[in-house]
Every structure is written in structure tokens, then in C-alpha cells.
Design a protein around this motif. Structure first.
Motif, short mmCIF file in Angstrom:
data_model
loop_
_atom_site.label_atom_id
_atom_site.label_comp_id
_atom_site.label_asym_id
_atom_site.label_seq_id
_atom_site.Cartn_x
_atom_site.Cartn_y
_atom_site.Cartn_z
N LEU A 1 18.29 -9.54 4.87
CA LEU A 1 17.35 -8.57 4.29
C LEU A 1 15.96 -9.17 4.27
N THR A 2 14.99 -8.40 4.72
CA THR A 2 13.59 -8.81 4.72
C THR A 2 12.74 -7.54 4.66
N ASN A 3 11.47 -7.64 5.00
CA ASN A 3 10.59 -6.47 5.03
C ASN A 3 10.75 -5.69 6.33
N ASN A 4 10.47 -4.40 6.26
CA ASN A 4 10.38 -3.56 7.45
C ASN A 4 9.34 -4.13 8.41
N HIS A 5 8.19 -4.56 7.89
CA HIS A 5 7.15 -5.03 8.80
C HIS A 5 7.46 -6.41 9.38
N VAL A 6 8.58 -7.01 8.95
CA VAL A 6 9.03 -8.27 9.56
C VAL A 6 10.06 -7.98 10.64
N SER A 7 11.22 -7.41 10.27
CA SER A 7 12.29 -7.22 11.26
C SER A 7 12.45 -5.77 11.70
N GLY A 8 11.78 -4.84 11.02
CA GLY A 8 11.91 -3.43 11.40
C GLY A 8 10.82 -2.93 12.30
N ALA A 9 9.94 -3.85 12.76
CA ALA A 9 8.86 -3.50 13.70
C ALA A 9 8.00 -2.35 13.19
N CYS A 10 7.74 -2.35 11.86
CA CYS A 10 6.89 -1.31 11.26
C CYS A 10 7.36 0.09 11.63
N ASN A 11 8.63 0.37 11.35
CA ASN A 11 9.31 1.65 11.60
C ASN A 11 9.78 1.82 13.03
N ASN A 12 9.44 0.91 13.94
CA ASN A 12 9.66 1.14 15.37
C ASN A 12 10.88 0.43 15.95
N ALA A 13 11.61 -0.33 15.15
CA ALA A 13 12.74 -1.08 15.69
C ALA A 13 13.90 -0.15 16.05
N MET A 14 14.43 -0.33 17.24
CA MET A 14 15.63 0.40 17.64
C MET A 14 16.86 -0.36 17.17
N PRO A 15 17.93 0.34 16.79
CA PRO A 15 19.15 -0.36 16.39
C PRO A 15 19.60 -1.33 17.48
N ASN B 1 5.44 4.72 5.62
CA ASN B 1 4.73 5.87 6.20
C ASN B 1 3.34 6.00 5.60
N ASP B 2 2.34 6.14 6.46
CA ASP B 2 0.99 6.33 5.95
C ASP B 2 0.77 7.78 5.56
N GLY B 3 -0.26 7.98 4.75
CA GLY B 3 -0.55 9.31 4.21
C GLY B 3 -0.75 9.21 2.71
N ILE B 4 -1.63 10.03 2.17
CA ILE B 4 -1.94 9.95 0.75
C ILE B 4 -0.84 10.62 -0.07
N PRO B 5 -0.74 10.27 -1.36
CA PRO B 5 0.36 10.78 -2.19
C PRO B 5 0.47 12.30 -2.22
N GLU B 6 -0.66 13.00 -2.05
CA GLU B 6 -0.61 14.47 -2.07
C GLU B 6 0.08 15.04 -0.84
N ASN B 7 0.18 14.25 0.24
CA ASN B 7 0.68 14.78 1.51
C ASN B 7 2.07 14.29 1.90
N ILE B 8 2.51 13.15 1.38
CA ILE B 8 3.81 12.62 1.77
C ILE B 8 4.58 12.17 0.54
N GLN B 9 5.87 11.91 0.73
CA GLN B 9 6.72 11.39 -0.34
C GLN B 9 6.59 9.87 -0.37
N ILE B 10 5.68 9.36 -1.17
CA ILE B 10 5.50 7.90 -1.20
C ILE B 10 6.66 7.22 -1.89
N ASP B 11 7.52 7.96 -2.59
CA ASP B 11 8.73 7.37 -3.19
C ASP B 11 9.63 6.76 -2.12
N ASP B 12 9.50 7.22 -0.86
CA ASP B 12 10.35 6.71 0.21
C ASP B 12 9.83 5.40 0.80
N ASN B 13 8.61 5.01 0.48
CA ASN B 13 8.03 3.79 1.04
C ASN B 13 8.54 2.56 0.27
N TRP B 14 9.31 1.71 0.95
CA TRP B 14 9.84 0.50 0.30
C TRP B 14 9.71 -0.74 1.16
N ASP B 15 9.30 -0.64 2.40
CA ASP B 15 9.06 -1.80 3.27
C ASP B 15 10.21 -2.80 3.22
#
Length: 372
Positions: free
Chosen positions: A167-181, A213-227
Motif C-alpha cells: 500500500l502506498t499513494n496513488n501518485h506513487v504506484s497508481g500513476a496518478c489514476n493512469n495505472a493499468m492493472p 480527481n481535480d475539480g473544485i468541491p462544488e463540481n466533484i465529489q472530493i470525498d472520493d479523493n484519497w490518493d
């Protein structure tokens, strides 16, 4: 008119509630640094009156506008509000600033924008990884095979089927949302695969992530951002749950609390210690600049804790992302509390996410005592 002194007898008054009111007042008065923080704060059209003077005083308002607020945190256990400013509050400034509200302390600290950066510096110890009794340890360098970079292998976790993951950060091993399984995760990371390093090997393959996911709190569900991201361990016999050569990963998890003394082992700064000074009273914008993935964006996080290292030494630096943060609970037991995910090296502050929420969302549990 909002008078917090009048609410003092109300049991619902909390450090968080007071901090939120100060935030709304600061937005209404345009006291923020030039960062997107104010986009995540609901403005209160009422005047904020705290006692007979306090923040209503013109001098205090002018000082905070000059110093520029960039974050407000709170500590419920310590009955404290922490106001982080872009430039340091001076001794002269302190004469006009309030230091308590209805029994709650106010502290002023120099803060800065939460940042995630790639291109980490060389490690501060001879090697960016640990091999304990021949096993590759947590707190060591890892990164995907297709990029030249390095982050930290935080801890080992297990799912209901008995599959072990790192277990680590998304921006470490998840390629900033772009990692393929199946994306190979190398240990040490490609940046650290030098002539003095151990032979790089595939420690695991990307499995799942929690988004950034980028985007301001009014536009996206920031509750889903956990990196956060997990990778299935290719050979569990090659790794250990030990954190570097310092201590084993604690078997239990607990919520981080301001006032907790904490420590971590990471790829860049190795073992460091510090204290959680506050929990953010508002969503926190984090500036991501990860050239390895071509990522430059602001990502908002709802539940963030701020750590200051001991003796002026940064608790973390670039490359320590993903490090496991541990503390002692009220019973004196060592517990896992969070993951390092961002920082501001210029100001010496680090930002962590609560581990319990991450484990729950990934439906995994801590592994302790593995190959120790």
C-alpha cells in the motif's frame, strides 16, 4: 451577528465549529493568500464577533490580510485553533492578535500550499531502501517500471481472500489514476536503480487505487479523493512488514489526533518524528506537479492532518510519499494512523491522510509480523 462567547455554554461548540466560523469570516473579509483555498469554504454573510474585540478589531484584520491566511486547522483534544499564514506573524503583530476564544487557544504558524512533487532528491541516508535479514522492507523505494521516479512502500495489507498487497499513494504506484492493472512496480524505483543499489525486482503489480480527481468541491465529489493505491505482491517471501530497520508495522489502526507524537520511515528522509499540530477545518487544495506522469493539477481533500517535524527538521520530503505514519494511543500501544501524501518543504510541514478510511475503502487490513 455571531457571538461565539454567547455559545460558550452550548455543548455543541467545538474547536472545529469555531475554526469554520473564522474561515467563513476570513473569506468574507478577503484575508486569504492567493491560493484556491477559499473556493472550498462556505461564506458566512454575518459578522463574526468573538468577545468584545478579537477578530472584529481593525488592527487584527489588517495584520491577517497582510500576512495572508492559507489554512486554518483545529485540535479538539487540545481545545486549539491554528491559523497558518503565508508570511510569519511577528512579535509586533502579536500585540494586536487574539490568542484565545471562549476558552479555546489560538496559535499562529507560518504555513504554505500543500504540494506533491516528482523528481525526488537523493536519499539522506546512504541507500534509499532497507534490506532486513534479506527481506525488502517497508519504508523503501518503489515506483512503476515505465517511469523514472521513486516513492515509498508504505505497508503490507491483506484482503478477505488472503491476497497480500503493498500500500502506498496513488501518485506513487497508481500513476496518478493512469495505472493499468498488472503494471509492474519495481523495487527500488527506477530513479534509485544505481550501481550501488540492490538488483531491481518486480515487488508487485498494480491492482486498485483510490482516485485523485481535480475539480473544485462544488463540481466533484472530493470525498472520493484519497490518493492511495495497492499492488499485489509478486512474491511475499521477498518482503517484510518491518519499517526499515526500526520497528514492525503495528497490527492495529487508530484515527490520527492533533497533539499525537508521530514517526515514519521513508525513502528520502528515513526515520523522522514530529507532532500532528492540527486537522484542517476546510477542504485542502493540493498542488500536484508530477512530471513523470505529465500531471499538473489541483486536487481537493476533505480530511487532512498537518504534521510538523521535530527540531525544525522536515517530517517528510519528496520521495517519502506513501510512508506509514505511526503513533501511540492513550494506552501506550503503537498504532498506525496515516499515510504521508503531500508537504511544503519550505515551511517544514507535511500532510497526512487517515489510514483507517483508506483501509475501509480498499477493503483490506494491516499485516504485521510478516518475515520479521
Amino acid at each position: 451577528m455571531i457571538d461565539i462567547d454567547e455559545l460558550n455554554a452550548d455543548a455543541s461548540v467545538t474547536a472545529e465549529g469555531i475554526a469554520e466560523r473564522i474561515l467563513a469570516w476570513a473569506k468574507h473579509r478577503n484575508l486569504f493568500d492567493k491560493v484556491p483555498l477559499e473556493e472550498g469554504i462556505e461564506e458566512d454573510q454575518n459578522e463574526l464577533r468573538i468577545g468584545s474585540t478579537a477578530f472584529q478589531a481593525q488592527a487584527a484584520e489588517q495584520i491577517l490580510r497582510k500576512r495572508s491566511i492559507n489554512l486554518i486547522g483545529f485540535s479538539e483534544p487540545e481545545k486549539k485553533i491554528v491559523i497558518f499564514t503565508h508570511t510569519k506573524v511577528t512579535k509586533g503583530d502579536e500585540k494586536a492578535l487574539p490568542f484565545s476564544i471562549s476558552g479555546y487557544k489560538i496559535e499562529y504558524m507560518q504555513g504554505g500550499i500543500a504540494q506533491v512533487k516528482g523528481n525526488p532528491p537523493p536519499p539522506q541516508r546512504p541507500l534509499p531502501f532497507y534490506q532486513r535479514k534479506g527481506f525488502y522492507a517497508c519504508g523503501s523505494s518503489i515506483y512503476p517500471a515505465h517511469c523514472t521516479g521513486a516513492g515509498t512502500f508504505g505497508l503490507i495489507v491483506v484482503d478477505a481472500n488472503g491476497q497480500l498487497y503493498g500500500l502506498t499513494n496513488n501518485h506513487v504506484s497508481g500513476a496518478c489514476n493512469n495505472a493499468m492493472p498488472g503494471l509492474p512496480i519495481l523495487a527500488p524505483g527506477p530513479l534509485d536503480a544505481t550501481e550501488t543499489a540492490c538488483d531491481p525486482f518486480t515487488i508487485g503489480r498494480h491492482s486498485r487505487l483510490l482516485p485523485i480527481n481535480d475539480g473544485i468541491p462544488e463540481n466533484i465529489q472530493i470525498d472520493d479523493n484519497w490518493d492511495a493505491s495497492i499492488f499485489a505482491l509478486s512474491d511475499p517471501a521477498r518482503v517484510t512488514s518491518f519499517q526499515g530497520d526500526k520497528y514492525d508495522t503495528p497490527p492495529n489502526v487508530s484515527d490520527p489526533q492533533p497533539g499525537m507524537r508521530v514517526r515514519k520511515v521513508g525513502r528520502t528522509t528515513a526515520l523522522t518524528s514530529g507532532v500532528i499540530v492540527a486537522q484542517s477545518a476546510s477542504p485542502v487544495p493540493v498542488a500536484y506537479t508530477v512530471n513523470e506522469y505529465g500531471v499538473k493539477k489541483n486536487v481537493w481533500f476533505k480530511k487532512v492532518f498537518i504534521v510538523v517535524g521535530d527540531d525544525g527538521v522536515p517530517f517528510s520530503r519528496s520521495g517519502d510519499s506513501g510512508s506509514l505514519v505511526v503513533a501511540r494511543n492513550a494506552a501506550g500501544e503503537e498504532v498506525a494512523v496515516g499515510l504521508v501524501f503531500a508537504g511544503n518543504e519550505q515551511r517544514g510541514i507535511s500532510f497526512i491522510l487517515p489510514l483507517a478510511d483508506i483501509l475501509q475503502r480498499l477493503d483490506v487490513h494491516i499485516v504485521s509480523g510478516h518475515n520479521v
